[in-house]
Design a protein around this motif. Sequence first.
Motif, PDB file in Angstrom:
ATOM      1  N   LEU A   8      32.704 -31.700 -17.599  1.00  0.00           N
ATOM      2  CA  LEU A   8      31.400 -32.255 -17.259  1.00  0.00           C
ATOM      3  C   LEU A   8      31.397 -32.538 -15.763  1.00  0.00           C
ATOM      4  CD1 LEU A   8      28.630 -33.507 -17.871  1.00  0.00           C
ATOM      5  CD2 LEU A   8      29.829 -35.661 -18.356  1.00  0.00           C
ATOM      6  N   ILE A   9      30.447 -31.954 -15.058  1.00  0.00           N
ATOM      7  CA  ILE A   9      30.294 -32.167 -13.622  1.00  0.00           C
ATOM      8  C   ILE A   9      29.013 -32.968 -13.422  1.00  0.00           C
ATOM      9  CG2 ILE A   9      30.038 -31.075 -11.366  1.00  0.00           C
ATOM     10  CD1 ILE A   9      31.440 -28.592 -12.731  1.00  0.00           C
ATOM     11  N   PHE A  10      29.143 -34.104 -12.727  1.00  0.00           N
ATOM     12  CA  PHE A  10      28.012 -34.998 -12.541  1.00  0.00           C
ATOM     13  C   PHE A  10      27.698 -35.173 -11.058  1.00  0.00           C
ATOM     14  CE2 PHE A  10      26.348 -39.040 -11.309  1.00  0.00           C
ATOM     15  CZ  PHE A  10      25.193 -39.081 -12.045  1.00  0.00           C
ATOM     16  N   ASP A  11      26.411 -35.220 -10.761  1.00  0.00           N
ATOM     17  CA  ASP A  11      25.933 -35.586  -9.421  1.00  0.00           C
ATOM     18  C   ASP A  11      24.569 -36.242  -9.579  1.00  0.00           C
ATOM     19  OD1 ASP A  11      25.669 -35.903  -6.688  1.00  0.00           O
ATOM     20  OD2 ASP A  11      25.804 -33.789  -6.216  1.00  0.00           O
ATOM     21  N   SER A  12      24.143 -36.914  -8.538  1.00  0.00           N
ATOM     22  CA  SER A  12      22.817 -37.533  -8.583  1.00  0.00           C
ATOM     23  C   SER A  12      21.719 -36.505  -8.353  1.00  0.00           C
ATOM     24  CB  SER A  12      22.714 -38.654  -7.541  1.00  0.00           C
ATOM     25  OG  SER A  12      22.936 -38.136  -6.241  1.00  0.00           O
ATOM     26  N   GLY A  13      22.098 -35.333  -7.909  1.00  0.00           N
ATOM     27  CA  GLY A  13      21.139 -34.255  -7.654  1.00  0.00           C
ATOM     28  C   GLY A  13      21.812 -32.909  -7.826  1.00  0.00           C
ATOM     29  N   VAL A  14      21.425 -31.966  -6.999  1.00  0.00           N
ATOM     30  CA  VAL A  14      21.952 -30.608  -7.138  1.00  0.00           C
ATOM     31  C   VAL A  14      23.083 -30.294  -6.161  1.00  0.00           C
ATOM     32  CG1 VAL A  14      19.829 -29.692  -8.121  1.00  0.00           C
ATOM     33  CG2 VAL A  14      20.152 -29.652  -5.637  1.00  0.00           C
ATOM     34  N   GLY A  15      23.480 -31.261  -5.336  1.00  0.00           N
ATOM     35  CA  GLY A  15      24.546 -31.036  -4.369  1.00  0.00           C
ATOM     36  C   GLY A  15      25.870 -30.649  -5.013  1.00  0.00           C
ATOM     37  N   GLY A  16      26.116 -31.115  -6.213  1.00  0.00           N
ATOM     38  CA  GLY A  16      27.356 -30.810  -6.918  1.00  0.00           C
ATOM     39  C   GLY A  16      27.412 -29.406  -7.490  1.00  0.00           C
ATOM     40  N   LEU A  17      26.327 -28.664  -7.359  1.00  0.00           N
ATOM     41  CA  LEU A  17      26.350 -27.284  -7.857  1.00  0.00           C
ATOM     42  C   LEU A  17      27.386 -26.436  -7.128  1.00  0.00           C
ATOM     43  CD1 LEU A  17      22.571 -26.551  -8.496  1.00  0.00           C
ATOM     44  CD2 LEU A  17      24.390 -26.792 -10.200  1.00  0.00           C
ATOM     45  N   SER A  18      27.698 -26.767  -5.881  1.00  0.00           N
ATOM     46  CA  SER A  18      28.740 -26.028  -5.157  1.00  0.00           C
ATOM     47  C   SER A  18      30.104 -26.283  -5.793  1.00  0.00           C
ATOM     48  CB  SER A  18      28.752 -26.406  -3.682  1.00  0.00           C
ATOM     49  OG  SER A  18      29.023 -27.782  -3.518  1.00  0.00           O
ATOM     50  N   ILE A  19      30.331 -27.485  -6.282  1.00  0.00           N
ATOM     51  CA  ILE A  19      31.579 -27.789  -6.993  1.00  0.00           C
ATOM     52  C   ILE A  19      31.592 -27.064  -8.333  1.00  0.00           C
ATOM     53  CG2 ILE A  19      32.872 -29.648  -8.121  1.00  0.00           C
ATOM     54  CD1 ILE A  19      32.002 -31.431  -5.743  1.00  0.00           C
ATOM     55  N   PHE A  20      30.478 -27.069  -9.028  1.00  0.00           N
ATOM     56  CA  PHE A  20      30.337 -26.322 -10.282  1.00  0.00           C
ATOM     57  C   PHE A  20      30.692 -24.850 -10.055  1.00  0.00           C
ATOM     58  CE2 PHE A  20      27.826 -23.618 -13.048  1.00  0.00           C
ATOM     59  CZ  PHE A  20      27.990 -24.186 -14.304  1.00  0.00           C
ATOM     60  N   GLU A  21      30.129 -24.262  -9.013  1.00  0.00           N
ATOM     61  CA  GLU A  21      30.378 -22.846  -8.726  1.00  0.00           C
ATOM     62  C   GLU A  21      31.849 -22.575  -8.443  1.00  0.00           C
ATOM     63  OE1 GLU A  21      27.718 -21.848  -5.539  1.00  0.00           O
ATOM     64  OE2 GLU A  21      25.945 -22.104  -6.802  1.00  0.00           O
ATOM     65  N   GLN A  22      32.494 -23.455  -7.693  1.00  0.00           N
ATOM     66  CA  GLN A  22      33.907 -23.255  -7.371  1.00  0.00           C
ATOM     67  C   GLN A  22      34.792 -23.387  -8.610  1.00  0.00           C
ATOM     68  OE1 GLN A  22      35.448 -22.229  -4.508  1.00  0.00           O
ATOM     69  NE2 GLN A  22      33.341 -21.790  -3.953  1.00  0.00           N
ATOM     70  N   ILE A  23      34.512 -24.367  -9.442  1.00  0.00           N
ATOM     71  CA  ILE A  23      35.314 -24.548 -10.661  1.00  0.00           C
ATOM     72  C   ILE A  23      35.198 -23.327 -11.553  1.00  0.00           C
ATOM     73  CG2 ILE A  23      35.497 -25.856 -12.820  1.00  0.00           C
ATOM     74  CD1 ILE A  23      34.809 -28.370 -11.170  1.00  0.00           C
ATOM     75  N   THR A  24      33.986 -22.843 -11.756  1.00  0.00           N
ATOM     76  CA  THR A  24      33.797 -21.687 -12.640  1.00  0.00           C
ATOM     77  C   THR A  24      34.321 -20.401 -12.010  1.00  0.00           C
ATOM     78  OG1 THR A  24      31.511 -21.438 -11.874  1.00  0.00           O
ATOM     79  CG2 THR A  24      31.865 -22.693 -13.904  1.00  0.00           C
ATOM     80  N   ARG A  25      34.279 -20.310 -10.686  1.00  0.00           N
ATOM     81  CA  ARG A  25      34.811 -19.131 -10.010  1.00  0.00           C
ATOM     82  C   ARG A  25      36.331 -19.089 -10.107  1.00  0.00           C
ATOM     83  NH1 ARG A  25      36.966 -17.724  -5.273  1.00  0.00           N
ATOM     84  NH2 ARG A  25      36.739 -19.769  -4.327  1.00  0.00           N
ATOM     85  N   LEU A  26      36.961 -20.232  -9.956  1.00  0.00           N
ATOM     86  CA  LEU A  26      38.421 -20.297  -9.963  1.00  0.00           C
ATOM     87  C   LEU A  26      39.024 -20.271 -11.364  1.00  0.00           C
ATOM     88  CD1 LEU A  26      38.933 -22.940  -7.138  1.00  0.00           C
ATOM     89  CD2 LEU A  26      39.372 -20.475  -7.011  1.00  0.00           C
ATOM     90  N   ASN A  27      38.250 -20.655 -12.367  1.00  0.00           N
ATOM     91  CA  ASN A  27      38.778 -20.680 -13.730  1.00  0.00           C
ATOM     92  C   ASN A  27      37.692 -20.284 -14.724  1.00  0.00           C
ATOM     93  OD1 ASN A  27      40.009 -21.134 -16.162  1.00  0.00           O
ATOM     94  ND2 ASN A  27      40.845 -23.128 -15.591  1.00  0.00           N
ATOM     95  N   SER A  28      37.690 -19.032 -15.089  1.00  0.00           N
ATOM     96  CA  SER A  28      36.681 -18.537 -16.026  1.00  0.00           C
ATOM     97  C   SER A  28      36.963 -18.966 -17.467  1.00  0.00           C
ATOM     98  CB  SER A  28      36.595 -17.012 -15.941  1.00  0.00           C
ATOM     99  OG  SER A  28      37.832 -16.435 -16.319  1.00  0.00           O
ATOM    100  N   GLN A  29      38.079 -19.635 -17.684  1.00  0.00           N
ATOM    101  CA  GLN A  29      38.457 -20.052 -19.031  1.00  0.00           C
ATOM    102  C   GLN A  29      37.938 -21.450 -19.399  1.00  0.00           C
ATOM    103  OE1 GLN A  29      40.062 -17.785 -21.012  1.00  0.00           O
ATOM    104  NE2 GLN A  29      39.701 -16.477 -19.242  1.00  0.00           N
ATOM    105  N   VAL A  30      37.069 -22.016 -18.578  1.00  0.00           N
ATOM    106  CA  VAL A  30      36.501 -23.329 -18.872  1.00  0.00           C
ATOM    107  C   VAL A  30      35.001 -23.218 -19.095  1.00  0.00           C
ATOM    108  CG1 VAL A  30      38.269 -24.592 -17.579  1.00  0.00           C
ATOM    109  CG2 VAL A  30      36.145 -23.939 -16.438  1.00  0.00           C
TER     110      VAL A  30
END
Length: 111
Positions: A8-30
């Motif tokens: 679960l990735i949480f942010d107050s807005g959409v700024g955390g989407l860059s973290i979401f993108e990096q996590i999914t890019r680095l690990n497609s198994q999550v």
Amino acid sequence: MKQAKQILIFDSGVGGLSIFEQITRLNSQVDCLYLFDNAYFPYGELEDDFLIKRLTELLLAVVEKHAIDLIVIACNSASTVALQVLRAHFTIPIVGVVPAIKPAAQLTKNG
């Protein structure tokens, strides 16, 4: 077949989407869920007690519906104010993004 870990990735807005993108890019198994709370954006203007209560309620609502293995707080304000309280409240590991200024200030003589 092993079930994918749920993050679960949480942010107050959409700024955390860059973290979401990096996590999914680095690990497609999550599997990642993205939760944002733009109803109270920006978080930096909220009282600490209100922010802690709000975060606890939001995260608890998601955790009750999904088998979350890790929570990422991708919000500087939320991490700075609530990270310790959230870690004490939940048994799920919680990772935050703490601005570099906080540890730097702790290292100075006058803070």
